[in-house]
Design an enzyme around this catalytic site. Structure first.
Site, PDB file in Angstrom:
ATOM      1  N   CYS A 131       5.546  14.275  -1.888  1.00 58.93           N
ATOM      2  CA  CYS A 131       5.820  14.462  -0.492  1.00 58.93           C
ATOM      3  C   CYS A 131       6.458  13.456   0.094  1.00 58.93           C
ATOM      4  CB  CYS A 131       4.420  14.592   0.479  1.00 58.93           C
ATOM      5  SG  CYS A 131       3.659  13.356   0.717  1.00 58.93           S
ATOM      6  N   HIS A 153       0.181  12.927   4.194  1.00 60.28           N
ATOM      7  CA  HIS A 153       1.365  13.936   3.897  1.00 60.28           C
ATOM      8  C   HIS A 153       2.487  13.988   4.708  1.00 60.28           C
ATOM      9  CE1 HIS A 153       2.574  17.494   1.848  1.00 60.28           C
ATOM     10  NE2 HIS A 153       3.033  18.088   2.939  1.00 60.28           N
ATOM     11  N   HIS A 191       8.921  20.714   2.606  1.00 58.36           N
ATOM     12  CA  HIS A 191       7.936  19.605   1.776  1.00 58.36           C
ATOM     13  C   HIS A 191       7.583  19.899   0.471  1.00 58.36           C
ATOM     14  CE1 HIS A 191       3.673  21.817   2.781  1.00 58.36           C
ATOM     15  NE2 HIS A 191       4.754  22.616   2.698  1.00 58.36           N
TER      16      HIS A 191
END
Length: 341
Positions: free
Chosen positions: A256, A304, A316
């Site tokens: 990520c 994240h 993402h």
């Protein structure tokens, strides 16, 4: 000689993962004290299994960001160690040149009537002995004192650089141990998640829906955006469909924070490597003021990150098995947003 022994398997990989899967799905048989009748514990539902998989993925992602941070520090420590070792080599060459010069002076003194005891001492192979007794140089002439001072300075500088290199080597070794520890944690969590997913019947396994419950969205129409943010968003769109690879920064796969770092790098902006450092890189942005290109972060541990593309959507790298894709920012607990500059 390389070892041919079978690598030791980490105690949490494989066996624990299979145990977790078995316990989550099958349960354990128990007997009642009164009647002795065996009763099977209720099986976990597919939704419960998916929830556990999502927890494993979040734990793996947290460990991945710790791994990324340790790798970044390891790379810096290794580069600093290389520089110090090069500097030590250069200073050692200067020290040897200074000693040679002092030796030449001593040879000349010998030819004209003997070598002073202070010079013989300074030509000793023991720098410590020299430093302890260097005051004897004051009994020699001006040129000798100058050469002695030069040797003394060079020895001190070599020692300082070598001491710094030894400290940096210790730092590098500590970071390498942390790197290995975080890597084992990631691999353990991912193995457990795979075991659980493989235990689900094909009809109940997640397909277009991610294990964290976030559905994969169709690619939204691009909103008007300009400048560097436009370049970062364009990069993110081009990355759609590429695999999640933990610890990767592209170009064939990303985790990520690796995706967001690469997207903004394409726009000429250097971001730090991890989610918990990227959130402090730039200006904080309120959720209701988000604009395409902003970084959006999730979970209390800021584990994240995605790149906002407008209309409540982000691009993402979700987790292993889920390629770079578009998701709603409402599918995970929102932790904050940053606008890189």
């Amino acid at each position: 000689m390389a070892s041919h022994r079978k690598p030791k398997q980490h105690p949490l990989v494989g066996g624990t993962a299979r145990t977790a899967a078995g316990l989550a799905l099958a349960g354990a048989a128990t007997a009642t004290a009164a009647g002795g009748t065996g009763h099977a514990a209720p099986r976990a539902t597919p939704d419960e299994v998916k929830a556990q998989v999502a927890r494993y993925y979040r734990q793996a992602e947290t460990a991945t960001e710790q791994y990324n941070g340790a790798k970044e520090r390891t790379d810096r420590a290794r580069a600093a160690l290389d520089r110090l070792q090069d500097e030590a080599a250069r200073k050692t060459e200067r020290l040897n040149a200074a000693r040679d010069a002092l030796g030449s002076y001593a040879a000349a003194q010998y030819r004209t009537g003997g070598v002073p005891s202070s010079v013989r001492l300074l030509l000793s192979s023991s720098p410590q002995r020299f430093l302890d007794q260097a005051s004897l140089a004051e009994r020699s002439g001006a040129r000798q004192a100058s050469e002695v001072a030069r040797v003394r300075r060079e020895i001190r500088e070599v020692r300082e650089v070598r001491s710094s290199a030894e400290a940096k080597l210790g730092e590098l070794e500590r970071e390498q141990r942390a790197l290995a520890r975080h890597k084992r944690t990631v691999e353990t969590k991912l193995a457990a998640a795979r075991e659980l997913l493989h235990s689900l019947p094909p009809a109940q396994a997640p397909h277009r829906e991610h294990a964290d419950g976030s559905a994969e969205h169709a690619v939204p129409a691009r909103l008007p955006v300009s400048g560097r943010a436009a370049q970062a968003v364009a990069f993110a769109y081009r990355a759609l469909g590429k695999p999640y690879v933990w610890g990767a920064t592209g170009p064939s796969g990303y985790d990520c924070s690796g995706l967001t770092q690469a997207a903004w790098q394409a726009a000429g902006v250097s971001l730090p490597r991890t989610t918990y450092t990227q959130i402090n890189a730039g200006h904080r942005v309120a959720r209701d003021r988000l604009a395409p290109g902003d970084l959006v972060f999730f979970y209390s541990g800021v584990s994240h990150v995605g790149i906002y593309v407008g209309d409540g959507k982000m691009i993402h790298a979700p987790h292993p098995g889920a390629p770079v894709s578009v998701s709603s920012i409402d599918t995970m607990p929102f932790a904050g947003a940053t606008r890189p500059v």
